[in-house]
Design an enzyme around this catalytic site. Sequence first.
Site, mmCIF file in Angstrom:
data_model
loop_
_atom_site.group_PDB
_atom_site.id
_atom_site.type_symbol
_atom_site.label_atom_id
_atom_site.label_comp_id
_atom_site.label_asym_id
_atom_site.label_seq_id
_atom_site.Cartn_x
_atom_site.Cartn_y
_atom_site.Cartn_z
ATOM 1 N N GLU A 170 27.773 100.818 87.094
ATOM 2 C CA GLU A 170 28.664 99.690 87.641
ATOM 3 C C GLU A 170 28.383 98.576 87.658
ATOM 4 O O GLU A 170 28.618 97.862 88.793
ATOM 5 C CB GLU A 170 29.230 100.447 89.034
ATOM 6 C CG GLU A 170 29.799 101.976 88.784
ATOM 7 C CD GLU A 170 31.010 102.042 87.943
ATOM 8 O OE1 GLU A 170 31.719 101.087 87.602
ATOM 9 O OE2 GLU A 170 31.416 103.091 88.194
HETATM 10 C C1 FAD Z 1 23.887 107.925 83.878
HETATM 11 C C2 FAD Z 1 24.615 106.984 83.387
HETATM 12 C C3 FAD Z 1 25.994 106.914 83.434
HETATM 13 C C4 FAD Z 1 26.760 105.974 82.834
HETATM 14 N N1 FAD Z 1 28.037 105.734 82.557
HETATM 15 C C5 FAD Z 1 28.596 104.915 81.936
HETATM 16 C C6 FAD Z 1 29.946 105.048 81.552
HETATM 17 O O1 FAD Z 1 30.683 106.111 81.828
HETATM 18 N N2 FAD Z 1 30.604 104.080 80.909
HETATM 19 C C7 FAD Z 1 29.871 102.823 80.665
HETATM 20 O O2 FAD Z 1 30.549 102.121 79.927
HETATM 21 N N3 FAD Z 1 28.706 102.914 81.080
HETATM 22 C C8 FAD Z 1 27.831 103.725 81.626
HETATM 23 N N4 FAD Z 1 26.665 103.655 81.832
HETATM 24 C C9 FAD Z 1 25.758 102.451 81.614
HETATM 25 C C10 FAD Z 1 25.475 101.483 82.851
HETATM 26 O O3 FAD Z 1 26.678 100.735 83.239
HETATM 27 C C11 FAD Z 1 24.471 100.482 82.158
HETATM 28 O O4 FAD Z 1 23.079 101.184 82.010
HETATM 29 C C12 FAD Z 1 24.143 99.349 83.008
HETATM 30 O O5 FAD Z 1 25.312 98.341 83.035
HETATM 31 C C13 FAD Z 1 22.965 98.465 82.630
HETATM 32 O O6 FAD Z 1 23.060 98.104 81.214
HETATM 33 P P1 FAD Z 1 21.714 98.511 80.467
HETATM 34 O O7 FAD Z 1 21.193 99.935 80.742
HETATM 35 O O8 FAD Z 1 21.739 98.502 78.915
HETATM 36 O O9 FAD Z 1 20.505 97.478 81.146
HETATM 37 P P2 FAD Z 1 20.277 96.085 80.711
HETATM 38 O O10 FAD Z 1 21.296 95.371 80.870
HETATM 39 O O11 FAD Z 1 19.519 95.917 79.550
HETATM 40 O O12 FAD Z 1 19.381 95.601 81.950
HETATM 41 C C14 FAD Z 1 18.022 95.763 82.124
HETATM 42 C C15 FAD Z 1 17.314 95.168 83.402
HETATM 43 O O13 FAD Z 1 17.689 93.935 83.071
HETATM 44 C C16 FAD Z 1 18.420 93.324 84.183
HETATM 45 N N5 FAD Z 1 19.294 92.290 83.815
HETATM 46 C C17 FAD Z 1 20.111 92.233 82.960
HETATM 47 N N6 FAD Z 1 20.712 91.239 82.635
HETATM 48 C C18 FAD Z 1 20.399 90.214 83.682
HETATM 49 C C19 FAD Z 1 20.668 88.971 84.360
HETATM 50 N N7 FAD Z 1 21.652 88.163 83.585
HETATM 51 N N8 FAD Z 1 20.011 88.530 85.209
HETATM 52 C C20 FAD Z 1 19.136 89.344 85.979
HETATM 53 N N9 FAD Z 1 18.797 90.458 85.656
HETATM 54 C C21 FAD Z 1 19.476 91.176 84.303
HETATM 55 C C22 FAD Z 1 19.224 94.605 84.949
HETATM 56 O O14 FAD Z 1 19.700 94.166 86.165
HETATM 57 C C23 FAD Z 1 18.187 95.656 84.575
HETATM 58 O O15 FAD Z 1 17.306 95.568 85.882
HETATM 59 C C24 FAD Z 1 25.756 104.583 82.424
HETATM 60 C C25 FAD Z 1 24.629 104.462 82.581
HETATM 61 C C26 FAD Z 1 23.765 105.660 83.067
HETATM 62 C C27 FAD Z 1 22.143 105.601 82.957
#
Ligand code: FAD
Length: 529
Positions: free
Chosen positions: A402
Amino acid sequence: MSDQLIGGGWLQAASSSDAIFTVEQFEPDHEAMFDTARRFCDEQVWPLQAEIEAKKEGVMAGLMDQASELGLTMLDIPEAYDGLELPMPVSMRVLENTAREQSMMLSLMVQNGIGSLPVVLFGNEEQKQAWLPAFASGDKRGCYCLTEPGSGSDALAAASTAVLSDDGKQWILNGTKQFITNAGFADVGFVFAKVVGDVEGATGFSCFIVPLDTAGVTLGAEEDKLGIKGSSTRQVIMDKAQIPRANVLGQIGRGHVIAFNILNNGRYKLGGTALGSAKFAFDAALEYAQQRKQFGKQIADFGMIKRKTGQMVADIFAVESGIYRAVGDMDADSQSRGNDAAAKLASMQNYAMECSILKIAGSELLAGVADESLQMFGGYGFLEEYPAAKYVRDARIARIYEGTNEINRIVMPRTLLKKISSGEIELTVVEGDESITQMKNSFAVCFNAARSHYGDSKGFDRNQEVMANLADMMTAIYLAESATLRVAQMNNTKQVHADSVALVTLQSVAKVNQLAGELADHLQVEVPP
Ligand SMILES: Cc1cc2nc3c(=O)[nH]c(=O)nc-3n(C[C@H](O)[C@H](O)[C@H](O)COP(=O)(O)OP(=O)(O)OC[C@H]3O[C@@H](n4cnc5c(N)ncnc54)[C@H](O)[C@@H]3O)c2cc1C
């Protein structure tokens, strides 16, 4: 409009205890609903923990069917489409009561939130008729497909595409969606993809209703996760998947409006369910501490254990106060606008900042409580046989999805900046020596200084460390004020509540002073003592 009904309005004026919603205002028939949800989870779900964790075929889907029979999948569906359309705080409290087993809670939260609300808030009449009664009864289930392997936090960078077929009758979708909750048993996905070319004068990021039995749609394997192991998390893969042209949700090119508003809803619900899980983790640890004896005494009687439990009680009280205040305000705002889909949407936009506060506050409360609860179990906390280990594993995701807590810390000052730039909010230093007023004054000085230093949101974005401090000040002030107002509203204040407010306020003042002190150096500004 009163300050109460302006998201962030509490930063510019003293708030009144009469105006806020507190959990003490729930009616007996609401309590009966909360009890139903809680008993379902205690009696039907909790005993199946092992099967849920092992993802035993059909167990979660069967529990979802039982939940539907109890009305637990129709909380926010409008009455016109066979739903309960509960006031937001009531719906929130029902979900909070499902949070003992977090895989089940998540499955229900998705069904009552991101997996159905896109149609409630953005669907046309035909789409509502087609999906909402079936979501309410549990005959159909939805999932929310935003994240992709290459785009998580940067969700609008999605690579999935939608091309209109040559005869103009079908959308052809290609792309992979990552981490999709409930995908394993959902019937339909709300899929975000970029429209290629000009269609009816529009193009770009859009949302589509994609039945998951469409030819060309397949699912990846269930992910092997650290926690919430029983929830379904799979890829949704589209390879030339064709859906009818009418399956666009909202307007072409306006998918970002859907994505961000649905996330606002997801954020406050995550805050409330994390609060629920924190309470269950705390109860389990307290019960253990009252039974376990060392040195001839219940461990609950040792000073350091008492300090832990006291801190947890105070933190839970403050977060609960903040959550139900904000959700109550959102509901009042929506009611004042007519409480239709447009009104609900407007109120979530209005309170976007509070939605981020609740997401951060709830998830970080849960992280702290789950960890300290495990500590109270000692070595037994480290064993899967006891509940504490599972709470720690399951809690970890709450700070990630989220919108990660980092992203939410960026959203808050950005949103406030917009409200200040549009004249909706003005931050000034006001007279008063109460702790809450002083914290607001420190915040006003820091925020205004950051604004004159950095100018616009791009300038803020280049200074994330400052944004994080501002966001943490806002959260601390909001929670301390909410707890203070709640106690002021209570008829017979229990000592434990008065003590909780005193502790939270003291710690918030120290935190705000520290954060403001760091900013004062950075921004070369004098912060009022
Ligand atoms: C169990 C689970 C259920 C999920 N359910 C859903 C779902 O139903 N539908 C859906 O669409 N998604 C879902 N997600 C996805 C989830 O919303 C994303 O994993 C999350 O938004 C982070 O994206 P990412 O994993 O690609 O991490 P990244 O975006 O690659 O981030 C990696 C790290 O970098 C940091 N970061 C990234 N950008 C910035 C910035 N601009 N400034 C500072 N720090 C930054 C982040 O905070 C994080 O610590 C789910 C994920 C999991 C693990």
